[in-house]
Design a protein around this motif. Sequence first.
Motif, PDB file in Angstrom:
ATOM      1  N   GLU A  99       0.855  -1.183   0.000  1.00 42.33           N
ATOM      2  CA  GLU A  99       0.000   0.000   0.000  1.00 42.33           C
ATOM      3  C   GLU A  99       0.894   1.237   0.000  1.00 42.33           C
ATOM      4  N   GLU A 100       0.707   2.067  -0.994  1.00 41.76           N
ATOM      5  CA  GLU A 100       1.557   3.244  -1.134  1.00 41.76           C
ATOM      6  C   GLU A 100       0.736   4.368  -1.753  1.00 41.76           C
ATOM      7  N   GLN A 101       1.020   5.579  -1.362  1.00 34.92           N
ATOM      8  CA  GLN A 101       0.286   6.718  -1.887  1.00 34.92           C
ATOM      9  C   GLN A 101       0.359   6.751  -3.412  1.00 34.92           C
ATOM     10  N   GLY A 102      -0.797   6.891  -4.035  1.00 37.11           N
ATOM     11  CA  GLY A 102      -0.855   6.939  -5.485  1.00 37.11           C
ATOM     12  C   GLY A 102      -1.133   5.603  -6.141  1.00 37.11           C
ATOM     13  N   PHE A 103      -0.954   4.497  -5.428  1.00 33.31           N
ATOM     14  CA  PHE A 103      -1.241   3.190  -6.004  1.00 33.31           C
ATOM     15  C   PHE A 103      -2.757   3.017  -6.143  1.00 33.31           C
ATOM     16  N   ILE A 104      -3.175   2.346  -7.202  1.00 35.63           N
ATOM     17  CA  ILE A 104      -4.589   2.045  -7.414  1.00 35.63           C
ATOM     18  C   ILE A 104      -4.739   0.534  -7.597  1.00 35.63           C
ATOM     19  N   SER A 105      -5.962   0.076  -7.741  1.00 40.33           N
ATOM     20  CA  SER A 105      -6.182  -1.363  -7.881  1.00 40.33           C
ATOM     21  C   SER A 105      -5.683  -1.852  -9.238  1.00 40.33           C
ATOM     22  N   ALA A 106      -5.411  -3.145  -9.304  1.00 38.31           N
ATOM     23  CA  ALA A 106      -4.957  -3.740 -10.564  1.00 38.31           C
ATOM     24  C   ALA A 106      -6.024  -3.594 -11.645  1.00 38.31           C
ATOM     25  N   GLN A 107      -7.280  -3.727 -11.255  1.00 36.92           N
ATOM     26  CA  GLN A 107      -8.368  -3.591 -12.218  1.00 36.92           C
ATOM     27  C   GLN A 107      -8.409  -2.180 -12.804  1.00 36.92           C
ATOM     28  N   GLU A 108      -8.168  -1.176 -11.953  1.00 37.72           N
ATOM     29  CA  GLU A 108      -8.146   0.208 -12.430  1.00 37.72           C
ATOM     30  C   GLU A 108      -6.970   0.454 -13.368  1.00 37.72           C
ATOM     31  N   VAL A 109      -5.836  -0.135 -13.063  1.00 29.86           N
ATOM     32  CA  VAL A 109      -4.658  -0.003 -13.922  1.00 29.86           C
ATOM     33  C   VAL A 109      -4.950  -0.574 -15.301  1.00 29.86           C
ATOM     34  N   VAL A 110      -5.495  -1.798 -15.335  1.00 35.51           N
ATOM     35  CA  VAL A 110      -5.772  -2.474 -16.597  1.00 35.51           C
ATOM     36  C   VAL A 110      -6.802  -1.707 -17.420  1.00 35.51           C
ATOM     37  N   ALA A 111      -7.794  -1.141 -16.739  1.00 36.40           N
ATOM     38  CA  ALA A 111      -8.847  -0.412 -17.455  1.00 36.40           C
ATOM     39  C   ALA A 111      -8.341   0.892 -18.071  1.00 36.40           C
ATOM     40  N   ALA A 112      -7.447   1.575 -17.366  1.00 33.75           N
ATOM     41  CA  ALA A 112      -7.035   2.912 -17.797  1.00 33.75           C
ATOM     42  C   ALA A 112      -5.805   2.927 -18.699  1.00 33.75           C
ATOM     43  N   ALA A 113      -4.990   1.899 -18.657  1.00 37.61           N
ATOM     44  CA  ALA A 113      -3.697   1.923 -19.348  1.00 37.61           C
ATOM     45  C   ALA A 113      -3.808   1.529 -20.814  1.00 37.61           C
ATOM     46  N   ASP A 114      -3.016   2.180 -21.641  1.00 37.87           N
ATOM     47  CA  ASP A 114      -2.842   1.747 -23.033  1.00 37.87           C
ATOM     48  C   ASP A 114      -1.836   0.606 -23.107  1.00 37.87           C
ATOM     49  N   ILE A 115      -0.830   0.686 -22.230  1.00 44.13           N
ATOM     50  CA  ILE A 115       0.223  -0.325 -22.159  1.00 44.13           C
ATOM     51  C   ILE A 115       0.236  -0.890 -20.746  1.00 44.13           C
ATOM     52  N   VAL A 116       0.160  -2.209 -20.613  1.00 43.18           N
ATOM     53  CA  VAL A 116       0.193  -2.865 -19.306  1.00 43.18           C
ATOM     54  C   VAL A 116       1.487  -3.654 -19.193  1.00 43.18           C
ATOM     55  N   VAL A 117       2.290  -3.321 -18.186  1.00 39.14           N
ATOM     56  CA  VAL A 117       3.564  -4.011 -17.975  1.00 39.14           C
ATOM     57  C   VAL A 117       3.473  -4.815 -16.687  1.00 39.14           C
ATOM     58  N   LEU A 118       3.652  -6.120 -16.790  1.00 47.10           N
ATOM     59  CA  LEU A 118       3.672  -6.962 -15.592  1.00 47.10           C
ATOM     60  C   LEU A 118       5.100  -6.963 -15.044  1.00 47.10           C
ATOM     61  N   ALA A 119       5.313  -6.211 -13.978  1.00 47.33           N
ATOM     62  CA  ALA A 119       6.651  -6.129 -13.393  1.00 47.33           C
ATOM     63  C   ALA A 119       6.881  -7.221 -12.352  1.00 47.33           C
ATOM     64  N   THR A 120       5.823  -7.564 -11.609  1.00 47.23           N
ATOM     65  CA  THR A 120       5.928  -8.590 -10.567  1.00 47.23           C
ATOM     66  C   THR A 120       4.753  -9.547 -10.717  1.00 47.23           C
ATOM     67  N   PRO A 121       5.002 -10.824 -10.964  1.00 45.69           N
ATOM     68  CA  PRO A 121       3.914 -11.759 -11.266  1.00 45.69           C
ATOM     69  C   PRO A 121       3.219 -12.306 -10.018  1.00 45.69           C
ATOM     70  N   HIS A 122       2.546 -11.435  -9.278  1.00 47.33           N
ATOM     71  CA  HIS A 122       1.768 -11.889  -8.121  1.00 47.33           C
ATOM     72  C   HIS A 122       0.661 -12.845  -8.591  1.00 47.33           C
ATOM     73  N   ALA A 123       0.394 -13.862  -7.797  1.00 46.34           N
ATOM     74  CA  ALA A 123      -0.603 -14.874  -8.154  1.00 46.34           C
ATOM     75  C   ALA A 123      -1.982 -14.251  -8.381  1.00 46.34           C
ATOM     76  N   GLU A 124      -2.285 -13.179  -7.652  1.00 42.74           N
ATOM     77  CA  GLU A 124      -3.601 -12.549  -7.760  1.00 42.74           C
ATOM     78  C   GLU A 124      -3.895 -12.032  -9.165  1.00 42.74           C
ATOM     79  N   TYR A 125      -2.868 -11.746  -9.938  1.00 41.50           N
ATOM     80  CA  TYR A 125      -3.070 -11.177 -11.266  1.00 41.50           C
ATOM     81  C   TYR A 125      -3.557 -12.199 -12.293  1.00 41.50           C
ATOM     82  N   ALA A 126      -3.525 -13.473 -11.931  1.00 43.80           N
ATOM     83  CA  ALA A 126      -3.969 -14.510 -12.863  1.00 43.80           C
ATOM     84  C   ALA A 126      -5.444 -14.355 -13.215  1.00 43.80           C
ATOM     85  N   GLN A 127      -6.206 -13.694 -12.341  1.00 44.14           N
ATOM     86  CA  GLN A 127      -7.641 -13.538 -12.567  1.00 44.14           C
ATOM     87  C   GLN A 127      -7.978 -12.299 -13.403  1.00 44.14           C
TER      88      GLN A 127
END
Length: 398
Positions: free
Chosen positions: A348-376
């Motif tokens: 949790e860090e200031q400015g961070f948003i949910s993964a779903q919000e990132v995917v919805a808003a981004a033109d380019i999605v970069v997976l930097a850390t493959p957390h298991a939660e992202y599989a969904q």
Amino acid sequence: MSDIEYEVCIIGGLGHVGLPLGIAFASKRKNVVLYDINEEATTLVRKGVIPFMEEGAETALAGVINQTLYVSTDPSVISKAKYIIITIGTPVDEHLNPNLKQFTNCIADLKPYLRDGQHVVLRSTIYPGITEKARDMLLESGRKLSVSFCPERIAEGKALKELAELPQIVSGFDRDSLREARELFQSITEDVIELEPLEAELAKLYTNTWRYLQFAISNYFYQLSTQNNVDFYKIFHAIKHKYPRAQNFPAPGFAAGPCLFKDTMQLASYSNSNFFMGHAAMLVNEGLPNFIVQRLKERGGLKNKTVGILGMAFKANNDDKRESLAYKLRKLFTLEARRVLCSDAYIEEQGFISAQEVVAAADIVVLATPHAEYAQLTIAPEKHLVDVWNFFGKGGLF
């Protein structure tokens, strides 16, 4: 020695190295005190809360806290223990040379609390020869002390499991020191390997450097394939499939964290900067974020794009962000893209948003850390996905 209240005092005892080790000793009915100046972590641990992710640690802590495991911010507890375990290592400075100041300051601060008969154990990775230097500094106090280096070998998040299962390396300058070090660590595992102090120091550095070199080879092959518009993972599968001599070939990805880069650079410094493979590995691994940004610039540009970074921890399924290359990636994108969005499943860090919000808003999605939660996550086909890890099974080409 008289007036011993604790068998073990761990300096820096609430960190990733010290806390699991303290719990492991306390679980074997040794009286342990964790000395640390971190007030926030002290409050949490006294309440039975682990301040970072560590598998099984909270349950184990509940069984020992205030019974055989104690926490203190008072340095006088150092005088009340037989074994003093120091978990402060030697980082590298901005010139990639070992920085000994933090370590030597710790030794200097320790001296007023020493008593005859104590045994000082260095636990974190240190520059070769520092155990001997520490012994000489400590003996200047006039106390009769034993000094040894017994390196930690755990993977973060798996510490309690690995402390019990992995062999422990111990060392000492004389027969009695070696015997005491062996007896201490045999309380948590029977499998103990004895070395000379310099041998033990190098064993720890060699281990981490070897892993760093392996990751660099994979990352170089990945970059070479991608530059030539070839999906590295098709080649990777062909190499490893039912071929025993390639089973230890690791997949590419960000080789980060507080140990691998630092220890490789310490070994390079120890070799009088003649360890060219180490420096080459550093350029490859540290250069992977730059490679990603440059390739995206070449294949459509970034100036008018929103980039989303998934995962900011230095490794998957963990909350540790120390030396994470995801933060370097964010800095590079900030210079080139219109907007950069970040998310992490555990941080949790200031400015961070949910993964779903990132995917919805981004033109380019970069997976930097493959957390298991992202599989969904569902990433629309029109999004430009950068998946160095092949986590989503679509290959590594982008």
